[in-house]
Design an enzyme around this catalytic site. Structure first.
Site, PDB file in Angstrom:
ATOM      1  N   ASN A  61     -85.335 -39.232  60.192  1.00  0.00           N
ATOM      2  CA  ASN A  61     -83.895 -39.106  60.422  1.00  0.00           C
ATOM      3  C   ASN A  61     -83.666 -38.278  61.681  1.00  0.00           C
ATOM      4  O   ASN A  61     -84.097 -37.117  61.759  1.00  0.00           O
ATOM      5  CB  ASN A  61     -83.235 -38.442  59.210  1.00  0.00           C
ATOM      6  N   ASP A 117     -80.648 -37.542  63.049  1.00  0.00           N
ATOM      7  CA  ASP A 117     -79.290 -36.983  63.130  1.00  0.00           C
ATOM      8  C   ASP A 117     -79.253 -35.617  63.796  1.00  0.00           C
ATOM      9  O   ASP A 117     -78.326 -35.300  64.550  1.00  0.00           O
ATOM     10  CB  ASP A 117     -78.692 -36.825  61.725  1.00  0.00           C
ATOM     11  N   HIS A 118     -80.253 -34.776  63.504  1.00  0.00           N
ATOM     12  CA  HIS A 118     -80.184 -33.385  63.967  1.00  0.00           C
ATOM     13  C   HIS A 118     -80.431 -33.231  65.458  1.00  0.00           C
ATOM     14  O   HIS A 118     -80.167 -32.160  66.020  1.00  0.00           O
ATOM     15  CB  HIS A 118     -81.116 -32.507  63.143  1.00  0.00           C
ATOM     16  N   HIS A 152     -77.285 -41.366  60.101  1.00  0.00           N
ATOM     17  CA  HIS A 152     -76.127 -41.335  59.210  1.00  0.00           C
ATOM     18  C   HIS A 152     -74.860 -41.321  60.060  1.00  0.00           C
ATOM     19  O   HIS A 152     -74.592 -40.342  60.755  1.00  0.00           O
ATOM     20  CB  HIS A 152     -76.182 -40.090  58.318  1.00  0.00           C
ATOM     21  N   ARG A 190     -71.431 -40.710  59.844  1.00  0.00           N
ATOM     22  CA  ARG A 190     -70.440 -40.115  58.943  1.00  0.00           C
ATOM     23  C   ARG A 190     -69.018 -40.476  59.373  1.00  0.00           C
ATOM     24  O   ARG A 190     -68.755 -40.732  60.545  1.00  0.00           O
ATOM     25  CB  ARG A 190     -70.588 -38.595  58.920  1.00  0.00           C
ATOM     26  N   ARG A 202     -69.685 -36.084  62.814  1.00  0.00           N
ATOM     27  CA  ARG A 202     -70.086 -34.716  63.185  1.00  0.00           C
ATOM     28  C   ARG A 202     -71.388 -34.676  63.974  1.00  0.00           C
ATOM     29  O   ARG A 202     -71.692 -33.672  64.608  1.00  0.00           O
ATOM     30  CB  ARG A 202     -70.206 -33.827  61.952  1.00  0.00           C
ATOM     31  N   HIS A 203     -72.180 -35.742  63.904  1.00  0.00           N
ATOM     32  CA  HIS A 203     -73.404 -35.779  64.718  1.00  0.00           C
ATOM     33  C   HIS A 203     -73.566 -37.157  65.358  1.00  0.00           C
ATOM     34  O   HIS A 203     -73.199 -37.331  66.516  1.00  0.00           O
ATOM     35  CB  HIS A 203     -74.644 -35.346  63.926  1.00  0.00           C
ATOM     36  N   GLU A 214     -77.411 -44.850  57.161  1.00  0.00           N
ATOM     37  CA  GLU A 214     -76.745 -44.257  56.007  1.00  0.00           C
ATOM     38  C   GLU A 214     -75.243 -44.256  56.248  1.00  0.00           C
ATOM     39  O   GLU A 214     -74.788 -43.953  57.356  1.00  0.00           O
ATOM     40  CB  GLU A 214     -77.239 -42.826  55.788  1.00  0.00           C
ATOM     41  N   THR A 267     -74.124 -30.776  54.152  1.00  0.00           N
ATOM     42  CA  THR A 267     -75.003 -31.939  54.087  1.00  0.00           C
ATOM     43  C   THR A 267     -74.694 -32.663  52.785  1.00  0.00           C
ATOM     44  O   THR A 267     -73.955 -32.139  51.946  1.00  0.00           O
ATOM     45  CB  THR A 267     -76.480 -31.519  54.168  1.00  0.00           C
ATOM     46  N   THR A 268     -75.231 -33.844  52.597  1.00  0.00           N
ATOM     47  CA  THR A 268     -74.933 -34.620  51.391  1.00  0.00           C
ATOM     48  C   THR A 268     -75.387 -33.847  50.162  1.00  0.00           C
ATOM     49  O   THR A 268     -76.561 -33.517  50.009  1.00  0.00           O
ATOM     50  CB  THR A 268     -75.640 -35.990  51.447  1.00  0.00           C
ATOM     51  N   GLU A 278     -82.776 -44.701  46.696  1.00  0.00           N
ATOM     52  CA  GLU A 278     -83.349 -43.486  47.263  1.00  0.00           C
ATOM     53  C   GLU A 278     -82.922 -42.320  46.396  1.00  0.00           C
ATOM     54  O   GLU A 278     -81.725 -42.048  46.248  1.00  0.00           O
ATOM     55  CB  GLU A 278     -82.899 -43.264  48.708  1.00  0.00           C
ATOM     56  N   HIS A 285     -84.041 -35.885  51.083  1.00  0.00           N
ATOM     57  CA  HIS A 285     -83.117 -34.747  51.092  1.00  0.00           C
ATOM     58  C   HIS A 285     -83.868 -33.458  50.812  1.00  0.00           C
ATOM     59  O   HIS A 285     -84.366 -33.220  49.717  1.00  0.00           O
ATOM     60  CB  HIS A 285     -81.972 -34.878  50.091  1.00  0.00           C
ATOM     61  N   GLN A 338     -84.293 -33.105  58.938  1.00  0.00           N
ATOM     62  CA  GLN A 338     -84.036 -31.746  59.421  1.00  0.00           C
ATOM     63  C   GLN A 338     -85.315 -30.954  59.626  1.00  0.00           C
ATOM     64  O   GLN A 338     -85.487 -30.275  60.641  1.00  0.00           O
ATOM     65  CB  GLN A 338     -83.095 -31.017  58.445  1.00  0.00           C
TER      66      GLN A 338
END
Length: 265
Positions: free
Chosen positions: A10, A12-13, A46, A48, A52-53, A73, A103-104, A154, A217, A241
Site C-alpha cells: 500500500n 498511500d503513505h 485507497h 478516500r 486525504r492522501h 480500496e 485510519t480505517t 480481507e 491493517h 504504513q
C-alpha cells in the site's frame, strides 16, 4: 503444505508525506518501478472520499501505468464507485469510511447495507473488476461474503496488531496508548492467542467455501511472524504504513525485500 503468500504494498503513505506540505513531491507514481523490480505482487491504494492522501489523478495514473495489478480500496459512495468503474483496476476492496478517523477503524458492516452492496458488487463485476470485502474476522461475515458473490475477503487485523503493540512494544507509554487494552500482560497474552486462533480457523473456513483470503491493517515487521507461521489459509498480505515508515531508514527497495523475506513459507 502451506501456500506461499503474496505481498500487496500500500503506497498511500507516500501521498501522506506529499500532502503534509501540499506540494508535488513525493509522487506515489515514482514507486511503481521499484515495486516491480523487487517482486511486489500488487499495488494497493485507497481513494478516500476526503482525498486525504491518494487523489483522483494519482489513482488514474497508477492504474493506467502500473506494471502490477492494482487493488483499489474504496467506500460505497456512488461518486467513488463511478470512478472505480471508469478506471477499472484489477480489484476493488470495499471498506468502511469515517471522515474523522485516522485510519480505517474496523471492517465493513455487510449486513446493514446488503442491497447497496449487491448493487455495487454487480456494477464492479460487469466491468470485470474482482471484488474483495474488508471485514472483521467472524463466521457470519464469511458466510455473508460468500452469499454476496465476491471473490475475496480481507480480514481487518487491527485488533491483533493493537494487542501485539500493547504487549510487546512501547505503545502504552506513548500518548497513543489504547486505553481499553491497558490490561495485565497475562490477559493480553490470552487475547493475542485468541486472535491468532480466530484468524487461523476463519481463514480455513473461508477457503473451504471458495473465498480467497487476504489480511491487512497494522501488520509490521514484528507482528507478521506469528501470522505467517500459524495462519495457514492466507493468500495475500496488504501492508503499507510499516513498509513506508521503514523505507525512511533503509530505502523502499530494501524495506519491501525485508518484508518479503519475513512472509516466506
Amino acid at each position: 503444505m502451506m501456500n506461499s503468500i503474496k505481498l500487496g504494498v500500500n503506497i498511500d503513505h507516500i501521498a501522506v508525506l506529499r500532502e503534509a506540505r501540499k506540494i508535488a513531491d513525493p509522487n506515489p507514481l515514482d514507486a511503481l518501478g521499484i515495486l516491480k523490480r523487487v517482486g511486489a505482487d500488487q499495488i494497493t491504494i485507497h481513494l478516500r472520499e476526503d482525498r486525504r492522501h491518494i487523489n483522483d489523478k494519482d489513482a488514474k495514473d497508477i492504474i493506467n501505468l502500473s506494471p502490477l495489478p492494482v487493488n483499489l480500496e474504496c467506500a460505497l459512495s456512488p461518486e467513488i464507485i463511478d470512478i472505480v468503474t471508469s478506471l477499472k483496476p484489477h480489484r476493488a476492496t470495499l471498506v468502511p469510511e469515517k471522515r474523522e478517523e485516522v485510519t480505517t477503524e474496523g471492517g465493513l458492516n455487510i449486513f446493514n447495507e446488503q442491497e447497496k452492496l449487491k448493487e455495487v458488487i454487480e456494477r464492479l463485476h460487469k466491468r470485470e473488476i474482482e471484488v474483495s470485502l474488508f471485514i472483521d474476522p467472524t463466521l457470519p461475515n464469511i458466510k455473508q461474503a460468500k452469499n454476496l458473490g465476491v471473490e475475496w475477503i480481507e480480514f481487518h487485523t487491527g485488533k491483533y496488531a493493537n494487542i501485539y503493540a500493547m504487549l510487546f512494544g512501547n505503545l502504552e507509554k506513548t500518548p497513543h496508548s489504547i486505553k481499553e487494552l491497558e490490561l495485565p500482560r497475562k490477559e493480553l497474552y490470552s487475547m493475542l492467542e485468541e486472535e491468532i486462533i480466530t484468524l487461523s480457523e476463519l481463514s480455513q473456513e473461508a477457503s473451504k467455501i471458495g473465498l480467497k483470503v487476504a489480511l491487512g491493517h497494522g501488520l509490521n515487521y514484528q507482528n507478521i511472524k506469528d501470522i505467517v507461521q500459524r495462519v495457514e489459509f492466507v493468500e495475500e498480505f496488504n501492508i503499507g504504513q510499516s513498509i513506508i515508515a521503514h523505507s525512511i531508514w533503509v530505502g523502499l527497495e530494501r524495506a519491501i525485500l525485508e518484508m518479503k523475506e519475513l512472509i516466506k513459507r
